[in-house]
Design a protein around this motif. Structure first.
Motif, PDB file in Angstrom:
ATOM      1  N   ASN A  76       0.798  -1.184   0.174  1.00  0.00           N
ATOM      2  CA  ASN A  76       0.104  -0.047  -0.023  1.00  0.00           C
ATOM      3  C   ASN A  76       1.050   1.178  -0.064  1.00  0.00           C
ATOM      4  N   GLY A  77       0.855   1.634  -1.238  1.00  0.00           N
ATOM      5  CA  GLY A  77       1.939   3.137  -1.294  1.00  0.00           C
ATOM      6  C   GLY A  77       3.296   2.801  -1.910  1.00  0.00           C
ATOM      7  N   VAL A  78       3.997   3.922  -2.025  1.00  0.00           N
ATOM      8  CA  VAL A  78       5.291   4.065  -2.681  1.00  0.00           C
ATOM      9  C   VAL A  78       6.293   4.918  -2.025  1.00  0.00           C
ATOM     10  N   PRO A  79       7.438   4.740  -1.957  1.00  0.00           N
ATOM     11  CA  PRO A  79       8.174   3.657  -2.536  1.00  0.00           C
ATOM     12  C   PRO A  79       8.191   2.264  -1.749  1.00  0.00           C
ATOM     13  N   THR A  80       8.295   1.315  -2.476  1.00  0.00           N
ATOM     14  CA  THR A  80       8.175  -0.097  -2.002  1.00  0.00           C
ATOM     15  C   THR A  80       9.206  -0.874  -2.665  1.00  0.00           C
ATOM     16  N   ILE A  81       9.696  -1.792  -2.277  1.00  0.00           N
ATOM     17  CA  ILE A  81      10.874  -2.526  -2.745  1.00  0.00           C
ATOM     18  C   ILE A  81      10.522  -3.980  -2.489  1.00  0.00           C
ATOM     19  N   PHE A  82      10.670  -4.738  -3.436  1.00  0.00           N
ATOM     20  CA  PHE A  82      10.711  -6.302  -3.477  1.00  0.00           C
ATOM     21  C   PHE A  82      11.812  -6.809  -3.856  1.00  0.00           C
ATOM     22  N   LEU A  83      12.317  -7.897  -3.339  1.00  0.00           N
ATOM     23  CA  LEU A  83      13.371  -8.774  -3.920  1.00  0.00           C
ATOM     24  C   LEU A  83      12.932 -10.317  -4.272  1.00  0.00           C
ATOM     25  N   LEU A  84      13.104 -10.465  -5.447  1.00  0.00           N
ATOM     26  CA  LEU A  84      12.697 -11.913  -6.075  1.00  0.00           C
ATOM     27  C   LEU A  84      13.840 -12.642  -6.370  1.00  0.00           C
ATOM     28  N   LYS A  85      13.633 -13.955  -6.136  1.00  0.00           N
ATOM     29  CA  LYS A  85      14.692 -14.859  -6.682  1.00  0.00           C
ATOM     30  C   LYS A  85      13.983 -15.826  -7.834  1.00  0.00           C
ATOM     31  N   VAL A  86      14.347 -15.591  -8.864  1.00  0.00           N
ATOM     32  CA  VAL A  86      13.798 -16.196 -10.096  1.00  0.00           C
ATOM     33  C   VAL A  86      14.641 -17.292 -10.882  1.00  0.00           C
ATOM     34  N   GLY A  87      13.786 -18.230 -12.011  1.00  0.00           N
ATOM     35  CA  GLY A  87      14.738 -19.258 -12.429  1.00  0.00           C
ATOM     36  C   GLY A  87      15.132 -20.365 -11.867  1.00  0.00           C
ATOM     37  N   ILE A  88      14.466 -20.446 -10.446  1.00  0.00           N
ATOM     38  CA  ILE A  88      14.831 -21.633  -9.757  1.00  0.00           C
ATOM     39  C   ILE A  88      13.568 -22.282  -9.328  1.00  0.00           C
ATOM     40  N   PRO A  89      13.588 -23.647  -8.923  1.00  0.00           N
ATOM     41  CA  PRO A  89      12.356 -24.443  -8.813  1.00  0.00           C
ATOM     42  C   PRO A  89      11.351 -23.717  -7.550  1.00  0.00           C
TER      43      PRO A  89
END
Length: 121
Positions: A76-89
């Motif tokens: 809800n609102g910015v700024p917001t930061i996400f970390l994603l680990k992709v390409g893994i099962p």
């Protein structure tokens, strides 16, 4: 690395787990009308250029281009930061929690973001 502004199709690909190569991605969600987002930009860019984070892909997405993204990702609102680990099962997605004492100009501080990256990467 530099910060790359991404479009909704690119964001969809990352979030849906359609990136096949293993990678760690950080996405800063911002709005053009958000002063804190603009004030945070140079710090976010500086972190992205630090050698210790050279293996992380840094992105920025303007929520004005797709407002439902906040509800979809549960923020809800910015700024917001996400970390994603992709390409893994077992794809992993973490949101940086709101600080207890937010910076009045940027919301997050550089050290707060770095601590999050160090814990989650």
């Amino acid at each position: 690395m530099s910060v790359i502004k991404i479009t909704k199709p690119a964001l969809d690909k990352i979030i849906a787990g359609k990136v096949t190569e293993p990678a760690t991605c950080v996405i800063k969600f911002y709005s053009n009308g958000c002063d804190m987002c603009h004030n945070l930009q140079p710090y976010y860019k500086s972190i992205a250029e630090e050698e210790q984070y050279g293996d992380i892909h840094f992105f920025a997405f303007n929520v004005d281009e797709y407002p439902p993204i906040e509800k979809m990702l549960g923020f809800n609102g910015v700024p917001t930061i996400f970390l994603l680990k992709v390409g893994i099962p077992r794809r992993r997605m973490r949101m940086l929690k709101d600080p207890e004492n937010p910076n009045k100009a940027t919301w997050y501080t550089s050290n707060y973001i770095k601590d999050f990256l160090d814990r989650e990467k």
